[in-house]
Scaffold this motif. Structure first.
Motif, short mmCIF file in Angstrom:
data_model
loop_
_atom_site.label_atom_id
_atom_site.label_comp_id
_atom_site.label_asym_id
_atom_site.label_seq_id
_atom_site.Cartn_x
_atom_site.Cartn_y
_atom_site.Cartn_z
N ASP A 1 -3.64 9.93 0.87
CA ASP A 1 -4.95 9.09 0.75
C ASP A 1 -5.86 9.18 2.12
N THR B 1 5.15 -2.48 8.62
CA THR B 1 6.07 -1.36 8.47
C THR B 1 6.55 -0.65 10.03
N ALA C 1 6.51 7.71 0.76
CA ALA C 1 5.34 7.52 1.50
C ALA C 1 4.34 8.59 1.35
N GLU D 1 2.20 4.92 4.76
CA GLU D 1 2.71 4.04 3.82
C GLU D 1 1.86 4.05 2.55
N SER D 2 2.40 4.68 1.37
CA SER D 2 1.77 4.61 0.06
C SER D 2 0.61 5.88 0.32
#
Length: 339
Positions: free
Chosen positions: A22, A236, A42, A215-216
């Motif tokens: 992203d 994290t 992730a 993360e994600s």
């Protein structure tokens, strides 16, 4: 050398889209080693596969040595990819080929002449320490030796960039250490820029100049390795640091110790890590520092010391003592749980 600008990768799903990466922004300078760390799922592998367009980004731009490779048509990508070597977690060796042929065959396939193939194969087997294994088969090698063959195969194409996809995660700690030493040697001797992904903080600690926390699919934190190790901002990152060194005591444990005063985490970086500042603090102020936990972390480019300290004394004296130590360049953070 490697630049990602707002790179996203979206996979279609039955009921919804899956955003694997992203709007990632990464900038790796020539000759540096950068690491991307994150937990399983992730988006690390998707991200690194975007760099050499094994996965073509849904949006965003990728530049390699100033050339925007995302604008190159798929049928013209071969020349651009030859600048980029890649090593994998699973080695990806040909089981029925010898060590020599695992390195030589890819060179033959891109049209390198026989004499040059021989010279490169022998050269890089020597560099990775496997010159005596050239007629062995992968089944006769240890995991670490297989990864060395994979590294030699990547280097034999003489790339400017080396990508590492969890290259040490299938190896034991001692073998991991030797592979990381080899990557450092390659970086230093050949000036090859390295971008790696990992879920192991000790890999980041050992060889990286800069780190991105994923993360994600999102890069939630990034900075020089010493900055992130000394002053993590995201949960994290803090969790990952906890896998290599105790930085905190739990609030419940601090409460059980029935401490009055202040419990602080002190972070010492660089030369300060060797200074006797706690002794100096107790001389200057009416406080008694008691070390509850301590560790020193050696990074590629520096040293970080962490102390969890109970500072007993009158409130004003404690505050002045902590102000003094902070002015010396020591990071201070009050921990929860004291009475």
């Amino acid at each position: 050398m490697i630049v990602l600008e707002n790179v996203s990768k979206v996979f279609p799903a039955k009921n919804n889209e899956v955003i694997a990466v992203d709007k990632a922004n990464i900038h790796v300078k020539k000759g540096e080693i950068h690491g991307v760390i994150g937990y399983s799922g992730a988006g690390k592998s998707t991200l690194i596969r975007c760099v050499n367009l094994l996965e073509r980004p849904t949006s965003g731009k990728i530049y390699i040595n100033g050339e925007e490779i995302t604008s190159i048509p798929p049928h013209k990508l071969d020349n651009a990819r030859r600048k980029i070597g890649m090593i994998f977690q699973g080695f990806n060796l040909l089981k029925t080929a010898t060590v020599y042929d695992n390195i030589a065959i890819p060179l033959k396939l891109i049209g390198i002449d026989k004499a040059e193939v021989k010279a490169r194969t022998e050269k890089y087997l020597e560099i990775v320490g496997l010159a005596d294994k050239h007629q062995s088969y992968p089944s006769q090698l240890s995991g670490g030796q297989k990864q060395r063959v994979a590294i030699a195969r990547a280097l034999a194409q003489e790339p400017e960039i080396l990508l590492s996809d969890e290259a040490t995660s299938a190896l034991d700690p001692e073998t991991t250490e030797s592979i990381l030493d080899l990557l450092l040697k390659i970086n230093e001797e050949f000036g090859i820029t390295i971008l790696l992904i990992t879920h192991e903080m000790n890999v980041i600690q050992k060889i990286c100049d800069y780190v991105y926390v994923l993360e994600s699919g999102k890069i939630v934190e990034h900075g020089t390795t010493i900055d992130l190790f000394s002053n993590p901002q995201k949960p994290t990152t803090t969790k990952f640091l906890g896998t290599i060194a105790q930085r905190n005591l739990s609030p419940s444990l601090i409460s059980q110790l029935n401490l009055t005063g202040s419990v602080q985490r002190l972070t010492f970086t660089g030369d300060i890590a060797g200074e006797p500042l706690l002794a100096e603090m107790s001389k200057r102020f009416a406080v008694v520092p008691n070390i509850l936990a301590a560790n020193i972390i050696e990074l590629k480019n520096g040293v970080i010391g962490n102390l969890v300290v109970h500072v007993a004394g009158e409130k004003e004296e404690v505050e002045n003592a902590l102000l003094f130590i902070h002015e010396q360049g020591v990071g201070t953070e009050e921990l929860e749980g004291q009475n």
